[in-house]
Scaffold this motif. Structure first.
Motif, short mmCIF file in Angstrom:
data_model
loop_
_atom_site.label_atom_id
_atom_site.label_comp_id
_atom_site.label_asym_id
_atom_site.label_seq_id
_atom_site.Cartn_x
_atom_site.Cartn_y
_atom_site.Cartn_z
N ARG A 92 0.81 -1.21 0.00
CA ARG A 92 0.00 0.00 0.00
C ARG A 92 0.85 1.27 0.00
O ARG A 92 0.33 2.37 0.15
CB ARG A 92 -0.93 0.00 1.21
CG ARG A 92 -1.91 -1.17 1.21
CD ARG A 92 -2.88 -1.12 2.36
NE ARG A 92 -3.72 0.07 2.30
CZ ARG A 92 -4.65 0.37 3.20
NH1 ARG A 92 -4.85 -0.46 4.22
NH2 ARG A 92 -5.36 1.46 3.09
N ARG A 93 2.14 1.13 -0.18
CA ARG A 93 3.02 2.29 -0.18
C ARG A 93 2.77 3.17 -1.40
O ARG A 93 2.41 2.68 -2.47
CB ARG A 93 4.48 1.84 -0.16
CG ARG A 93 4.90 1.27 1.19
CD ARG A 93 6.30 0.71 1.18
NE ARG A 93 6.78 0.48 2.55
CZ ARG A 93 7.94 -0.07 2.86
NH1 ARG A 93 8.75 -0.47 1.88
NH2 ARG A 93 8.30 -0.21 4.12
N ALA A 94 2.97 4.46 -1.21
CA ALA A 94 2.76 5.42 -2.29
C ALA A 94 3.98 5.44 -3.21
O ALA A 94 5.11 5.22 -2.76
CB ALA A 94 2.53 6.82 -1.71
N PRO A 95 3.78 5.72 -4.48
CA PRO A 95 4.92 5.78 -5.41
C PRO A 95 5.80 6.99 -5.11
O PRO A 95 5.33 8.03 -4.64
CB PRO A 95 4.24 5.91 -6.78
CG PRO A 95 2.90 6.53 -6.48
CD PRO A 95 2.49 5.99 -5.15
N VAL A 120 -4.04 9.45 11.64
CA VAL A 120 -3.11 10.50 11.23
C VAL A 120 -3.29 10.92 9.78
O VAL A 120 -2.64 11.87 9.33
CB VAL A 120 -1.64 10.07 11.45
CG1 VAL A 120 -1.38 9.79 12.92
CG2 VAL A 120 -1.28 8.86 10.60
N ARG A 121 -4.13 10.26 9.04
CA ARG A 121 -4.24 10.56 7.61
C ARG A 121 -4.93 11.89 7.35
O ARG A 121 -4.62 12.58 6.38
CB ARG A 121 -4.99 9.44 6.89
CG ARG A 121 -6.44 9.26 7.31
CD ARG A 121 -7.12 8.12 6.57
NE ARG A 121 -7.12 8.34 5.13
CZ ARG A 121 -7.44 7.43 4.23
NH1 ARG A 121 -7.78 6.21 4.63
NH2 ARG A 121 -7.44 7.72 2.95
N GLY A 151 -9.71 15.88 4.62
CA GLY A 151 -9.35 14.48 4.45
C GLY A 151 -8.06 14.36 3.67
O GLY A 151 -7.71 15.22 2.87
N GLY A 152 -7.32 13.30 3.93
CA GLY A 152 -6.06 13.12 3.24
C GLY A 152 -5.66 11.66 3.16
O GLY A 152 -6.28 10.79 3.76
N ALA A 153 -4.60 11.40 2.42
CA ALA A 153 -4.04 10.05 2.29
C ALA A 153 -2.55 10.17 2.03
O ALA A 153 -2.05 9.80 0.96
CB ALA A 153 -4.73 9.29 1.16
N PRO A 154 -1.79 10.71 3.00
CA PRO A 154 -0.34 10.86 2.78
C PRO A 154 0.34 9.52 2.64
O PRO A 154 -0.12 8.49 3.15
CB PRO A 154 0.13 11.60 4.05
CG PRO A 154 -0.92 11.32 5.08
CD PRO A 154 -2.21 11.20 4.33
N THR A 202 -2.06 17.92 5.68
CA THR A 202 -2.16 16.58 5.13
C THR A 202 -2.10 16.71 3.62
O THR A 202 -2.12 17.82 3.08
CB THR A 202 -3.44 15.85 5.59
OG1 THR A 202 -3.34 14.47 5.23
CG2 THR A 202 -4.69 16.44 4.96
N ASN A 203 -2.01 15.60 2.92
CA ASN A 203 -1.92 15.63 1.46
C ASN A 203 -2.25 14.24 0.93
O ASN A 203 -2.71 13.38 1.68
CB ASN A 203 -0.52 16.09 1.02
CG ASN A 203 0.60 15.27 1.66
OD1 ASN A 203 0.58 14.04 1.65
ND2 ASN A 203 1.57 15.95 2.25
#
Length: 755
Positions: A308-311, A337-338, A344-347, A388-389
């Motif tokens: 699930r890691r971000a690119p 913490v998201r 709302g975010g999904a860092p 957040t981002n």
């Protein structure tokens, strides 16, 4: 083969009801002797045994450091969703000290009788149990629905999330269970009976092969063994003899078989003590000699988490100093913490440093990812700032939250950025002090104290930044600097009003005020003639002595009902007569529907936040403006906005007074002549902007904490030309690569894009 797991040691105690007190005392002794974990046996065939969940909870309450776990719990006798909630609750209450060891055990049904439907399929059923438990703990929102061959979950609410990633260990030696351990488990728990070298090695090999086939690294799976023996017996045999014999016989299982945890099965305190004092240090020393440097492996995340890691983020390059203080999208706790308070975010990575050196390393890591969004967060209430981002990096300062008094006589306090203002108020209240700080106690210190700080004591004592005497700040290049009126003066000037552009402040030094009891009033008033109400309230504020600060909230009225205003007013006086005198003009503005007037403390007023994590969704929409006076023209325009329904929250805060005493050039917060700060929240930016255009000509500047419009022209609204020019010169000096670019970035975008 060794898997690099640092050696750990635990105890396994028997929860016999007749000796329940002794069981708990053995757990307390385990902690005292330095063991890492205490585990509790479960056996459905012995009615005299205590319920393991109850006993583990009692042990957790009696201990402080040692981890608590089951050994081994048959999940086929329980409802997985209920067990998940119990495990998460125990983990939260113990501060992240729970471990769950599972096994297929006997196939029981909910009535406590043998269930032939499970016979021969226990491993498959346990696999479903694990899937349900991890889904219950996930940060995904909404209810859990699950349909398997053995279990169904029909819309059960997820949560709570545990305090940490609770390890799930599995016990078993048959091939199907070993394959499941390789695919899904965080650890393989075996027993002394399994410690036959060839058999143990074969089981390890089966686990490793299953792990690789599932795309996992075998290092993800800790190898644990329950052991027992006798130090004083005249017999001979495995682990029967003096301590040095135990060390010699256990060492090969560390070196050759990769065992990382030995759990001593005993209810004898003397055996427990001798093992702790002689075997543990001896075995650690022997292992260090045999495997120098190999038993220091860090945390290995499961393959499902890594997936699930971000690119674009070099996760494996996170510095060792902060590696244990990061949260990834697949980690337990990510849901807390998201997001921020409203957004709302999904860092892709949240870093939570514990000290200034950790912030330095976090910034260094962020510098290596210049193309990714970077958010800086203290309390997570930033409206304008992107704390957040999506798929970027967030440096979360919530763990830097120390509050300490440096000088009682001078009333100088040192506060770290992650502290919340309600906690600051509580600490200062013990000395009869206060520091004006917005209107909500859940806000973090860092964001507000680098922007302004318009609070309930503002007209009497000024902005929060007006009490700032020095900061410790980590700059974009990793330099730690101190800034004050005599050190790095330009930087200190910039931090007070535009600090997010220049670095991360890791400590603030404030000179706080002596504030005894205060008068606190909350009026709910008729604002049917909204323009008239606004004008009268504004005139009342300007006529009031500066010991009186008032905030006003209005929202769109309900159909066929008049508008209602909430007026919150603080009087910096402990004299009831003075308080009444100050409040009466406000009460006379219009019909009072409700009123509350108290003689209280600033601490009591600002302690208005709950302790829950931020769970914002969507994107907040707000506009902000500074106002000299509430003129009839402005009041009419504001009334039209409020009655249009384009805003659901319209607030006016009084400023002026002591805020205006400060020279506009003294800080980067330059709009000192304003008597009012106005903000409107909405659900649609376009609709709000259309109405805001009518109000815009009345404003002189804006308060950047409450502005979400991304038009570059807003930078020029936030800072007058002379202030902005100075900020841009300093930005080029302190952050030439524009690392801190996501909170009212003062860089000239035209020049930057051309460079």
């Amino acid at each position: 083969m060794n898997y690099g797991h640092p050696l750990e040691f635990g105890t396994l105690i028997t929860p016999v009801s007749a000796f329940s007190g002794e069981a708990v005392e053995l757990a307390v002794l385990s902690e005292r002797y330095g063991y890492d974990i205490v585990t509790v046996r479960e056996d459905h065939d012995q009615s005299e045994l205590l319920d393991p969940w109850t006993l583990m909870s009692w042990i957790a309450g009696r201990t402080e450091r040692i981890r608590v776990g089951s050994s081994v719990m048959s999940m086929l006798a329980q409802t997985p969703a209920v067990a998940a909630r119990a495990a998460a609750s125990l983990d939260l209450l113990s501060g992240g000290r729970f471990t769950l060891a599972l096994g297929s055990g006997t196939a029981w049904d909910a009535r406590g009788t043998h269930d032939p439907a499970f016979l021969g399929t226990e491993t498959a059923a346990v696999e479903e149990v694990i899937e349900i438990i991890r889904n219950m703990w996930s940060s995904e929102q909404g209810n859990l629905r699950y349909s398997g061959d053995y279990y169904r979950v029909e819309g059960t609410p997820r949560g709570p999330e545990p305090a940490h990633e609770v390890p799930i260990w599995l016990a078993g030696l048959d091939q199907s269970m070993l394959r499941l351990i390789g695919r899904e488990s965080d650890g393989w728990l075996s027993s002394a009976a399994d410690m036959i070298p060839g058999q143990f090695a074969a089981a390890n090999q089966a686990i490793d092969e299953a792990a690789r086939q599932a795309g996992r690294n075998p290092r993800e799976i800790r190898r644990l063994v329950n052991i027992s023996g006798d130090f004083r017996s005249s017999r001979t045999g495995f682990l029967v003899g003096p301590s040095n014999q135990w060390i010699e016989e256990l060492l090969p299982f560390v070196v050759d078989e990769g065992v990382g945890t030995f759990i001593l099965e005993t209810d004898d305190a003397a055996t427990m003590r001798q093992f702790a004092e002689e075997v543990i240090p001896g075995l650690r020393a022997a292992a260090d000699l045999a495997l120098p440097g190999d038993l220091t492996g860090g945390k290995m995340r499961r393959a499902s988490v890594r997936a699930r890691r971000a690119p674009g983020i070099a996760y494996e390059a996170v510095p060792a100093s902060i590696a244990d203080h990061v949260i990834e999208p697949g980690d337990v706790g990510y849901g807390t913490v998201r997001s921020t308070y409203l957004r709302g975010g999904a860092p892709g990575l949240v870093i939570q440093p514990r000290h200034t050196a950790g912030v330095v390393d976090a910034i260094g890591f962020a510098r290596k990812h210049p193309d990714l969004p970077l958010g800086i967060r203290s309390g997570g209430h930033g409206i304008s700032g992107r704390s957040t981002n999506r798929d970027g990096i967030v440096i979360d300062l919530s763990r830097l939250n120390t509050i300490e008094v440096l000088d009682v006589e001078a009333r100088i306090v040192r506060i770290e950025p992650g502290a919340r203002w309600m906690d600051v108020a509580a600490a200062l209240s013990e000395h009869g002090w206060a520091l004006s700080s917005g209107d909500y106690g859940g806000v973090g210190v860092g964001g507000l104290a680098t922007t302004g700080g318009i609070g309930f004591l503002g007209r009497e004592h000024g902005l929060t930044i007006d009490h700032l005497r020095a900061v410790e700040i980590v700059l974009a290049d990793g330099t730690v600097a101190r800034a004050s009126d005599t050190e790095n003066e330009d930087l200190f000037w910039a931090v007070r009003g535009a600090g997010a552009n220049f670095g991360i402040v890791t400590a603030f030094e404030f000179e706080v005020d002596e504030v005894a009891e205060v008068g606190w009033a909350q009026f709910v008033m008729d604002a049917g003639d909204t323009a008239d109400f606004l004008q009268k309230w504004g005139a009342t504020v300007e006529a009031a002595p500066r010991d009186t600060t008032s905030f006003l909230i209005l929202g769109a009225p309900r159909p066929d009902e008049p508008a209602i205003a909430t007026v919150m007013t603080m009087v910096d006086s402990a004299d009831p007569e003075v308080i009444v005198q100050r409040l009466q003009p406000f009460a006379d503005i219009s019909l009072l529907h409700q009123q509350s007037v108290q003689l209280t403390t600033y601490r009591a007023v600002i302690s208005n936040a709950a302790g829950q994590s931020n769970q914002g969704q969507g994107e907040p929409v707000s506009r902000s403006g500074f106002l000299e006076h509430i003129t009839p023209e402005f009041a009419r325009s504001a009334s039209r906005l409020i009655h249009s329904g384009a805003t659901h929250f319209f607030q006016v805060r009084s400023v002026g007074g002591a805020v205006s005493d400060v020279d506009p050039d003294a800080t980067a917060y330059a709009h000192r002549s304003a008597n009012f700060s106005v903000v409107a929240f909405a659900s649609r930016q376009e609709r709000l902007n259309a109405h805001w255009a009518e109000l815009y000509p009345h404003f002189d500047g804006l308060y950047l904490s409450f502005e979400t419009d991304q038009d570059p022209a807003r930078i020029e609204d936030a800072f007058p030309p002379r202030t902005l020019a100075r900020l841009r010169r300093l930005k080029a000096e302190y952050d030439p690569n524009n690392l801190f670019n996501d909170n009212f970035n003062v860089v000239d975008t035209e020049i930057w894009s051309a460079s």
